[in-house]
Design an enzyme around this catalytic site. Structure first.
Site, PDB file in Angstrom:
ATOM      1  N   ASP A 259       0.843  -1.196   0.000  1.00 19.78           N
ATOM      2  CA  ASP A 259       0.000   0.000   0.000  1.00 19.78           C
ATOM      3  C   ASP A 259       0.877   1.244   0.000  1.00 19.78           C
ATOM      4  OD1 ASP A 259      -2.209  -1.605  -0.011  1.00 19.78           O
ATOM      5  OD2 ASP A 259      -2.962  -0.988   1.944  1.00 19.78           O
ATOM      6  N   ARG A 312      -7.703  -4.439  -6.767  1.00 25.76           N
ATOM      7  CA  ARG A 312      -6.701  -3.437  -6.389  1.00 25.76           C
ATOM      8  C   ARG A 312      -5.327  -3.753  -6.958  1.00 25.76           C
ATOM      9  NH1 ARG A 312      -8.030  -2.236   0.041  1.00 25.76           N
ATOM     10  NH2 ARG A 312     -10.271  -1.852  -0.212  1.00 25.76           N
TER      11      ARG A 312
END
Length: 436
Positions: A259, A312
């Site tokens: 992330d 994602r």
């Protein structure tokens, strides 16, 4: 090789039409000749993505001999990270080091009882209107805090972390690259952390409840100039398919693999293999984070392989993200949501990628619209055929109409390969153990 102008047209040299053979031979030879090099001393090449902007990314390449460490245990790794503060350092990880070798039981707060937790917060008892609270939730939270302190490590500025040989890396640890500058991660196998103490939220998922977990494999938080190269990031021994269900919901013990959030900037993610994971990569983690993220989150993704990924890859908010020459593989019967998530004020530029989709998986699902934001998607190939991803998406999912034209063109690129060559090239070169 495919040389491109920035109007999306390609001039393909005649030699490329013969196939990938010459390219493969040249790359294989170069790799073989690199056997004696010191990966810890290598720096990001000029023009190689957003992390090459300005000062570039050199990590710990200038480390003196006192700040070159070889580690074989989690405790040695943590000590090496702390040694010398922000002085340039090289940490060589030898073998697979385990952050949770002692097992989840070592983190349990006294009095915590998972069976009692289930009994106390069973929806038949607690309902779905309010978040859980009380003794067992407090003890779960204390247990989670114990685990967090044990498995989260802070990576300082001017650091290179590199795996030794073909089978080295980190099991169950969370690398926090937070508020620092100039970091390199290479040649590591990173098995996603398992959250030993997920929290039950009865109000989540439209008040049907969900288990929520912590701990990303790698998180970049407010950091600049980071190069993540030739790593394998995966759920490994603990795929979601192995997780039990409680209250009818999967006991989710994974969060993200990589992330990039809260004002992180100038990042290049290259030649990695992302495998068997659900929520893989966030670039920007909140619609309300404009104060931190606007004008930042500049990330390049190139020559990465994604297989068994549900969603994602990445989901983007705010950032100028350049995704090229990646290979996305969706296999038969795997869960699949989307590849690129188009979020608030994002400016995704996705070109020259290859997608291998199982029968029955529509190319329209490659893109997912979360908020209105234009993107550029050119010269992408799906199952060997040139495909206009935006047009296919808009035709099949008209309620999520996407706008074409990100409004910028990447200049920080090195070699752009024909998307027809990408599947073979990336499948044979991406991931840990592929550098020597």
């Amino acid at each position: 090789m495919n040389t491109r102008d920035w109007h999306g047209h390609a001039t393909v040299r005649a030699a490329a039409l013969v196939g990938c053979t010459a390219l493969v031979l040249s790359l294989t030879g170069a790799t073989a000749q690199a056997g004696g090099r010191d990966l810890g001393r290598e720096v990001l090449a000029a023009q190689d993505g957003w992390a090459a902007q300005g000062t570039g990314t050199t990590g710990g390449s200038a480390a003196d001999t006192a700040h070159v460490h070889t580690v074989t245990t989690w405790e040695e790794f943590k000590a090496a990270l702390k040694d010398g503060g922000d002085a340039p350092k090289i940490i060589r990880v030898k073998g697979m080091i385990d952050a949770v070798a002692q097992g989840c039981g070592a983190f349990e707060a006294e009095g915590y009882d998972f069976q009692q937790y289930l009994a106390d917060y069973d929806p038949a008892v607690w309902g779905h209107d309010t978040p859980v609270s009380g003794e067992q939730e407090d003890l779960r939270d204390a247990s989670a805090d114990n685990q967090g302190k044990a498995i989260r490590v802070s990576v300082p500025s001017n650091t290179t972390i590199v795996g030794v040989g073909r089978n080295s890396g980190i099991l169950g640890g969370s690398l926090q690259i937070k508020g620092v500058h100039n970091v390199i991660l290479r040649n590591l196998t990173i098995e996603a952390p398992i959250d030993c103490f997920p929290q039950w939220d009865p109000t989540d998922d439209n008040k049907t409840g969900a288990w929520n977990s912590e701990y990303d494999g790698v998180v970049l938080y407010g950091s600049t100039h980071v190069w993540v190269d030739h790593n394998t990031l995966t759920d490994g021994r603990h795929p979601d398919s192995s997780l039990p269900k409680y209250f009818g919901k999967v006991y989710q013990q994974h969060d993200g693999l990589l992330d990039i959030v809260r004002g992180a900037n100038y990042v290049t993610v290259s030649w990695n293999s992302f495998e068997d994971h659900d929520k893989t990569m966030l670039i920007g983690n909140s619609d309300s984070a404009a104060a931190d993220d606007a004008g930042k989150l500049k990330v390049t993704l190139h020559h990465n392989r994604f297989e068994g990924i549900v969603e994602r890859a990445p989901r983007v908010r705010f950032g100028q993200v350049d995704s090229y020459n990646n290979h996305f593989v969706v296999t038969k019967d795997q869960p699949f949501g989307y590849v690129f998530g188009i979020g608030i004020e994002s400016r995704l530029h996705a070109t020259d990628n290859a997608f291998s989709l199982a029968k029955g998986v529509s190319a329209a699902k490659i893109l997912k619209k979360w908020k209105e934001a234009p993107l550029t998607a050119e010269n992408n190939w799906v199952n060997g055929r040139l495909t206009d991803l935006i047009a296919v998406h808009n035709a099949e999912i008209p309620e999520e109409t996407l706008q074409s034209g990100a409004g910028w063109r990447p200049t920080l690129r090195t070699r752009v390969h024909s998307p027809r060559a990408v599947p073979w090239l990336v499948d044979h070169r991406a991931g840990a153990g592929r550098l020597r």
